[in-house]
Design an enzyme around this catalytic site. Structure first.
Site, PDB file in Angstrom:
ATOM      1  N   ASP A   1       0.661  -1.283   0.117  1.00 32.43           N
ATOM      2  CA  ASP A   1      -0.187   0.111  -0.158  1.00 32.43           C
ATOM      3  C   ASP A   1       1.084   1.321   0.072  1.00 32.43           C
ATOM      4  OD1 ASP A   1       1.097   0.044   2.516  1.00 32.43           O
ATOM      5  OD2 ASP A   1      -0.882  -0.402   3.272  1.00 32.43           O
ATOM      6  N   SER A   2       2.253   1.164   0.145  1.00 34.92           N
ATOM      7  CA  SER A   2       3.075   2.466  -0.566  1.00 34.92           C
ATOM      8  C   SER A   2       2.736   2.463  -1.996  1.00 34.92           C
ATOM      9  CB  SER A   2       4.533   1.886  -0.107  1.00 34.92           C
ATOM     10  OG  SER A   2       5.004   0.764  -0.676  1.00 34.92           O
TER      11      SER A   2
ATOM     12  N   ASP B   1      -0.780  -6.331  -0.524  1.00 35.85           N
ATOM     13  CA  ASP B   1      -1.508  -5.506   0.778  1.00 35.85           C
ATOM     14  C   ASP B   1      -2.573  -5.230   0.751  1.00 35.85           C
ATOM     15  OD1 ASP B   1      -0.301  -4.560   3.415  1.00 35.85           O
ATOM     16  OD2 ASP B   1       1.013  -3.350   2.225  1.00 35.85           O
TER      17      ASP B   1
ATOM     18  N   LYS C   1      -1.160  -9.667   2.618  1.00 38.82           N
ATOM     19  CA  LYS C   1      -0.712  -9.434   3.859  1.00 38.82           C
ATOM     20  C   LYS C   1      -1.406  -8.298   4.838  1.00 38.82           C
ATOM     21  CE  LYS C   1       2.936  -6.141   4.370  1.00 38.82           C
ATOM     22  NZ  LYS C   1       2.285  -5.374   4.590  1.00 38.82           N
TER      23      LYS C   1
ATOM     24  N   GLU D   1      -1.935  -5.453   8.539  1.00 39.11           N
ATOM     25  CA  GLU D   1      -0.969  -5.546   9.790  1.00 39.11           C
ATOM     26  C   GLU D   1      -1.411  -5.857  11.165  1.00 39.11           C
ATOM     27  OE1 GLU D   1       0.202  -1.020   8.991  1.00 39.11           O
ATOM     28  OE2 GLU D   1       0.861  -1.226   7.197  1.00 39.11           O
TER      29      GLU D   1
ATOM     30  N   GLU E   1       8.948  -5.518  10.579  1.00 33.60           N
ATOM     31  CA  GLU E   1       9.521  -4.138  10.558  1.00 33.60           C
ATOM     32  C   GLU E   1       9.692  -3.442  11.140  1.00 33.60           C
ATOM     33  OE1 GLU E   1       6.939  -2.010   7.630  1.00 33.60           O
ATOM     34  OE2 GLU E   1       8.222  -0.523   8.051  1.00 33.60           O
TER      35      GLU E   1
HETATM   36  O1  KIV Z   1       3.456  -0.888   1.797  1.00 34.03           O
HETATM   37  C1  KIV Z   1       4.437  -1.098   2.135  1.00 34.03           C
HETATM   38  O2  KIV Z   1       5.493  -1.032   1.019  1.00 34.03           O
HETATM   39  C2  KIV Z   1       4.580  -1.733   2.854  1.00 34.03           C
HETATM   40  C3  KIV Z   1       6.082  -2.274   3.767  1.00 34.03           C
HETATM   41  C4  KIV Z   1       6.614  -0.780   4.156  1.00 34.03           C
HETATM   42  C5  KIV Z   1       6.169  -3.240   4.674  1.00 34.03           C
HETATM   43  O3  KIV Z   1       3.629  -2.754   3.314  1.00 34.03           O
END
Ligand code: KIV
Length: 288
Positions: free
Chosen positions: A49-50, A88, A118, A120, A187
């Site tokens: 989600d980055s 994500d 994934k 969190e 992380e």
């Molecule tokens: O969104 C992402 O790239 C992430 C990483 C920072 C672990 O969740």
């Protein structure tokens, strides 16, 4: 460089851990980047989600939307002939209820072609993990610095730097393992704490900024290429200055357009002389 071609699977990831081979893991948000990573032999690709920050210019990851994440995951999956693709789950796509979590995780697999998702959070997300795994979807846990909860954990800061919070992270990992995750991403956790977690782990432990003891390493591709300039976390190693290379190319293009050096003859199409003659004749006839 020799490139391994067979699609990476969860048993293969476990095999790598057993053989003591380290897992390489990078983010990608589009087809061409994923194609190059896959070609280079990257084992796992996270469609993070980055992407909301790196691709769309948002200030945080909280602005990532499901439709955007699913669309870019599908692009990455089309490129990843070998790499294992993890989608994500964005903010509020799994937090509200088990039902919402399962439905959105399913979109990553069915529409995005991802191999896993994934999410969190530790103990408080164990029930969501269990629900998604029960639906037959592999889940990677993510604990430590969890950007979606940045305001709760005091900002984008390293986590587990005192005994109590380090112990809480170890307990989080246990809850996630019991809930059925196939791997956990750590992380920004101190290297010694992460090493202890790896020693206790029953699943592969992957690191982003959590030291060398982990079974694999993740970085954000825009950070290693020098394409994201807003800030650079301490744990990033830069492997190229692509921004400089691209800027130089854009400047040369602007210069060539302004000077007339582009386009040259080799960049243009030709009309055969005979057709040109006929066109001249037609134009002349129209004028008469
Ligand atoms: O969104 C992402 O790239 C992430 C990483 C920072 C672990 O969740």
């Amino acid at each position: 460089m020799s490139v391994k071609r067979n699609k990476v699977t969860i048993p293969e990831l476990y095999g790598m851990v057993e053989r003591g081979e380290r897992i390489s893991f990078l983010t990608a948000y589009d087809y061409p980047m994923a194609l190059l990573e896959d070609r280079a032999g990257v084992d796992m690709i996270l469609v993070g989600d980055s992407g909301a920050m790196c691709m769309l210019g948002h200030p945080t990851t909280l602005q990532a939307k499901m439709d955007f994440m699913v669309e870019i995951t599908a692009a990455v999956s089309r490129a990843a002939g070998r790499a294992f693709v993890v989608g994500d789950m964005p903010y509020m796509s799994y937090q509200p209820s088990d039902e919402i979590a399962v439905k959105n995780a399913g979109r990553f697999i069915a529409e995005g072609g991802a191999d896993a998702v994934k999410l969190e959070g530790g103990a408080r997300m164990a029930q969501r993990v269990e629900a998604i795994v029960d639906a037959g979807i592999p889940v990677m846990g993510h604990i430590g610095l969890t950007p979606q909860a940045a305001s709760m954990i005091g900002g984008l800061k390293s986590q587990g730097r005192d005994a109590e919070t380090a112990l809480a992270l170890m307990e989080d990992a246990e809850f996630l393992e019991d809930a059925g995750v196939f791997a956990i991403l750590l992380e920004a956790i101190p290297a010694r704490v992460a090493e202890e977690m790896v020693n206790r782990a029953t699943v592969p432990m992957l690191s982003i900024g959590s030291g060398p003891a982990c079974h694999g390493q993740l970085l954000i591709v825009h950070d290693i290429l020098g394409l994201f300039e807003a800030f650079t976390p301490k744990f990033v190693k830069r492997y190229a200055d692509v921004a400089q290379t691209m800027t130089a190319a854009f400047e040369s293009y602007v210069h060539d357009v302004q000077s007339g050096a582009f386009p040259a003859a080799e960049h243009t199409y030709r009309i055969p002389d005979e057709e040109w003659g006929r066109l001249s004749q037609l134009l002349k006839e129209e004028e008469e």
